[in-house]
Structure formats: C-alpha cells, structure tokens
Write a protein that holds these residues in place. Structure first.
Motif, PDB file in Angstrom:
ATOM      1  N   MET A  84      68.057  49.347  27.795  1.00 27.89           N
ATOM      2  CA  MET A  84      68.303  49.736  26.407  1.00 27.89           C
ATOM      3  C   MET A  84      67.395  48.952  25.465  1.00 27.89           C
ATOM      4  O   MET A  84      66.824  49.507  24.520  1.00 27.89           O
ATOM      5  CB  MET A  84      69.774  49.532  26.049  1.00 27.89           C
ATOM      6  N   LEU A  85      67.229  47.664  25.725  1.00 27.82           N
ATOM      7  CA  LEU A  85      66.349  46.853  24.883  1.00 27.82           C
ATOM      8  C   LEU A  85      64.894  47.301  25.019  1.00 27.82           C
ATOM      9  O   LEU A  85      64.136  47.284  24.042  1.00 27.82           O
ATOM     10  CB  LEU A  85      66.483  45.374  25.249  1.00 27.82           C
ATOM     11  N   ALA A  86      64.506  47.712  26.228  1.00 30.12           N
ATOM     12  CA  ALA A  86      63.123  48.142  26.445  1.00 30.12           C
ATOM     13  C   ALA A  86      62.802  49.426  25.688  1.00 30.12           C
ATOM     14  O   ALA A  86      61.631  49.704  25.398  1.00 30.12           O
ATOM     15  CB  ALA A  86      62.865  48.338  27.937  1.00 30.12           C
ATOM     16  N   ASN A  87      63.831  50.217  25.371  1.00 33.55           N
ATOM     17  CA  ASN A  87      63.618  51.459  24.633  1.00 33.55           C
ATOM     18  C   ASN A  87      63.564  51.255  23.124  1.00 33.55           C
ATOM     19  O   ASN A  87      63.398  52.215  22.374  1.00 33.55           O
ATOM     20  CB  ASN A  87      64.713  52.469  24.972  1.00 33.55           C
ATOM     21  N   LEU A  88      63.717  50.017  22.683  1.00 31.07           N
ATOM     22  CA  LEU A  88      63.569  49.685  21.269  1.00 31.07           C
ATOM     23  C   LEU A  88      62.157  49.150  21.053  1.00 31.07           C
ATOM     24  O   LEU A  88      61.784  48.118  21.607  1.00 31.07           O
ATOM     25  CB  LEU A  88      64.615  48.647  20.861  1.00 31.07           C
ATOM     26  N   VAL A  89      61.362  49.860  20.282  1.00 30.40           N
ATOM     27  CA  VAL A  89      59.945  49.520  20.146  1.00 30.40           C
ATOM     28  C   VAL A  89      59.585  49.270  18.686  1.00 30.40           C
ATOM     29  O   VAL A  89      60.295  49.681  17.757  1.00 30.40           O
ATOM     30  CB  VAL A  89      59.048  50.641  20.722  1.00 30.40           C
ATOM     31  N   ASN A  90      58.465  48.600  18.512  1.00 31.18           N
ATOM     32  CA  ASN A  90      57.945  48.279  17.185  1.00 31.18           C
ATOM     33  C   ASN A  90      57.101  49.444  16.684  1.00 31.18           C
ATOM     34  O   ASN A  90      56.072  49.773  17.268  1.00 31.18           O
ATOM     35  CB  ASN A  90      57.099  47.002  17.278  1.00 31.18           C
ATOM     36  N   MET A  91      57.552  50.078  15.613  1.00 32.82           N
ATOM     37  CA  MET A  91      56.796  51.166  15.016  1.00 32.82           C
ATOM     38  C   MET A  91      56.606  50.863  13.534  1.00 32.82           C
ATOM     39  O   MET A  91      57.555  50.886  12.753  1.00 32.82           O
ATOM     40  CB  MET A  91      57.514  52.506  15.216  1.00 32.82           C
ATOM     41  N   ASP A  92      55.374  50.512  13.189  1.00 35.90           N
ATOM     42  CA  ASP A  92      55.041  50.141  11.809  1.00 35.90           C
ATOM     43  C   ASP A  92      55.905  48.989  11.307  1.00 35.90           C
ATOM     44  O   ASP A  92      56.364  48.978  10.154  1.00 35.90           O
ATOM     45  CB  ASP A  92      55.181  51.346  10.867  1.00 35.90           C
ATOM     46  N   GLY A  93      56.155  48.020  12.200  1.00 31.24           N
ATOM     47  CA  GLY A  93      56.896  46.831  11.814  1.00 31.24           C
ATOM     48  C   GLY A  93      58.396  46.983  11.821  1.00 31.24           C
ATOM     49  O   GLY A  93      59.116  46.036  11.488  1.00 31.24           O
ATOM     50  N   LYS A  94      58.892  48.171  12.210  1.00 33.65           N
ATOM     51  CA  LYS A  94      60.329  48.417  12.255  1.00 33.65           C
ATOM     52  C   LYS A  94      60.763  48.722  13.682  1.00 33.65           C
ATOM     53  O   LYS A  94      59.998  49.256  14.483  1.00 33.65           O
ATOM     54  CB  LYS A  94      60.712  49.586  11.335  1.00 33.65           C
ATOM     55  N   LEU A  95      62.009  48.400  13.975  1.00 36.29           N
ATOM     56  CA  LEU A  95      62.562  48.656  15.299  1.00 36.29           C
ATOM     57  C   LEU A  95      63.107  50.075  15.358  1.00 36.29           C
ATOM     58  O   LEU A  95      63.920  50.473  14.522  1.00 36.29           O
ATOM     59  CB  LEU A  95      63.684  47.656  15.599  1.00 36.29           C
ATOM     60  N   VAL A  96      62.651  50.851  16.343  1.00 31.14           N
ATOM     61  CA  VAL A  96      63.134  52.220  16.510  1.00 31.14           C
ATOM     62  C   VAL A  96      63.454  52.456  17.983  1.00 31.14           C
ATOM     63  O   VAL A  96      62.882  51.828  18.873  1.00 31.14           O
ATOM     64  CB  VAL A  96      62.107  53.270  16.027  1.00 31.14           C
ATOM     65  N   TRP A  97      64.407  53.366  18.234  1.00 29.99           N
ATOM     66  CA  TRP A  97      64.751  53.763  19.600  1.00 29.99           C
ATOM     67  C   TRP A  97      63.754  54.820  20.051  1.00 29.99           C
ATOM     68  O   TRP A  97      63.593  55.855  19.421  1.00 29.99           O
ATOM     69  CB  TRP A  97      66.168  54.328  19.642  1.00 29.99           C
TER      70      TRP A  97
END
Length: 307
Positions: free
Chosen positions: A206-219
């Motif tokens: 679940m944590l691995a599916n949270l990524v950095n997109m433009d400085g924000k955390l997204v699933w």
C-alpha cells in the motif's frame, strides 16, 4: 497447440512477449489494451507437457507476479502448463468498475475460452480463492483439482476489512493534506496504517502505491482507493446463491499455521459444500504461506497436484 501459438501471436490489441528460460520452459505474457480479457502469463515446459493446465489466481490487492516463483517451481517439478492471471482492476488487467465474484467467475471463463482449455486445475489465494471456489461450483465439469489458500467461503471479512478501513483512512489523509509536503503526508499515512494491524507485505504494498506527483502524495495503484471502498460489501461475502451447490472434485485447503482465517468450525461447514476437501497446514506461516514458507508450501502443494 493453442498455448504454443500464443507465443507467436500478435493480433488486435494483444501484446505478447515470449521468452525461453534457461531451465527448460517458456514464459508467455499477454496484455490487452482494451476489452475485458485478463492479462496472464503462461509457463510451458519445452519438453512434453504432463497433466492438465493449472490456473493461479492471486489475492486482494495482489497481482500475478507475486506467484511467479510458485508457477516456475510447479512447471519445473511437474512438467505441466501453469497460467497466472491478474483479476479485474488488478495488475495489468482492465479497470472494470465492479469487483463482484459472479463477474470475476465470468472473467475466468472468458480466459479459458480464449486459451481453448476445457479441463484444468485451479489454485486461488484469498479473494482469488473465493473466485475459483465460485467457479468450481458453477462449472464443476471443467475443474480437475482445486487448491484454496488460506480462505474459506465463510472467512473473508476479517481478511479484507482492515484494508478497506486503511483505504478509507488514506483517502481522508490525501483529501486533507493539500498544504502538506509529500514527505509529511507519507509520514502521516505510514503512522496511520500502524493502527490496522496489516500484514507487513501488504502494508509495504500500500505504501509503495503512494507516489510523489508534483510534490504531492497520490495513490497510483490498482485497484484504486474508491474501487476498494465501493466494492467492499461484494468482496467480503461469498455468493449466497452458490452455498447450496456442491463440488465433489479433489480439493486441498492450505492454511498458514499462524493464520486464523480457516477455523475448524468453518472448515467443517466448508466440507458440506466441497465434499472431497482436505485441509493441510503450512508451519511458520500466516496468510501468505507461499511467501512466508515457500519450501513448506511447495512440499504441501506438489504431492496433491501431481497425484
């Protein structure tokens, strides 16, 4: 012949990648850009094939790649074709909106029609086990043997509920963290997930599916958080209309020694439906016996599917 032809095939929107492995078998991966056919990998011995194919279904939030080591070991040990597949809205399979067992049974049926296999064995873990139990009850004439890993028709709610609650918490954090940085938000999620007593491997997923997109955390995972939450009621209940059916083919239930998801009482009830079922326990393992004690799992599995 059909399975071999898939190695060379490339038609419509299907992408096929074939590779001859060093230890004597071919793997073929198939993906589909549209439609409803499930992504799958075929493991086929280069030498003469023995026995019926074995289809493997992963569990909730998983994918077929998690069963790669098991599939390779089975093919090498038994010289049979093994097919792993991603269920709908998981892995490389289509993001179909509903996650109902009745629909997932139809998905498996469509895959077998595509592969032109009429008789086969199955192995399913967690929700994949529920899907294949439902398939066996509806299409018993197609199943040679069945293996169900750490789940019963009556024990899925305790498995899935913590992950649905975790998905709700992640959704809440993401919706209310617009002013927080990527690292701050990820730390909040990590801390929040500690409360749900998740399997370490699933928490890491679940944590691995949270990524950095433009400085924000997204699933960025599959299934999406809203699909997990929306389909909760359909996933925790085995189809009630199938509980009056019977399957008398050879069936092996495998539970991890440290898992509580198959109790003695639930298995006794399960045997009223799967009338030729036996139960084996893999020591030093929990809900993921194939990963937590690979050798013990294979020692339990291989004699059954080879007999």
């Amino acid at each position: 012949e059909t399975l071999l032809n898939l190695i060379e095939a490339e038609k419509n929107d299907q992408q096929v990648v074939g590779k001859v492995e060093d230890d004597g078998y071919v793997t073929t991966e198939s993906f589909f850009a549209s439609g409803s056919l499930l992504a799958h990998t075929i493991y086929k011995p280069v030498s003469t094939t023995i026995g019926k194919p074995l289809l493997i279904a992963h569990g909730f939030l998983g994918s077929r790649i998690l069963w790669d080591s098991v599939a390779r070991a089975i093919t090498k040990a038994t010289n049979r074709v093994v097919i792993t597949f991603d269920t709908r809205h998981h892995g490389d399979s289509p993001c179909l909106p509903e996650l109902a067992y009745e629909l997932m049974v139809d998905d498996v049926l469509n895959l077998t029609h595509h592969l032109k296999i009429k008789k086969f064995s199955v192995l399913g873990h967690s929700t994949g086990g529920n899907t294949l139990m439902a398939f066996a009850l509806k299409h018993s004439e197609m199943i040679e043997k069945m293996v169900v890993v750490d789940v019963s028709p009556f024990g899925l709610k305790p498995i899935i509920q913590p992950y649905v609650e975790a998905a709700k918490k992640i959704t809440s954090i993401l919706e209310n963290s617009s002013s927080s940085s990527f690292l701050e938000t990820k730390e909040m999620v990590d801390t929040a997930l500690e409360k749900f007593n998740l399997e370490p491997a699933m928490k890491a997923y679940m944590l691995a599916n949270l990524v950095n997109m433009d400085g924000k955390l997204v699933w960025y995972g599959k299934p999406s958080l809203d699909v997990i939450i929306r389909n909760y009621d359909k996933l925790v209940e085995f189809p009630k209309e199938l509980l009056d059916y019977k399957f008398g083919g050879p069936t092996l239930f495998i539970k991890g020694e440290n898992s509580g998801f198959i109790s003695k009482s639930s298995f006794a009830t399960t045997q009223n439906i799967f009338t030729n079922a036996q139960l084996s326990v893999v020591p030093n393992a929990g809900h993921f016996p194939h990963a937590q004690n690979f050798e013990g799992f294979m020692l339990t599995l291989l004699p059954f599917i080879s007999a």
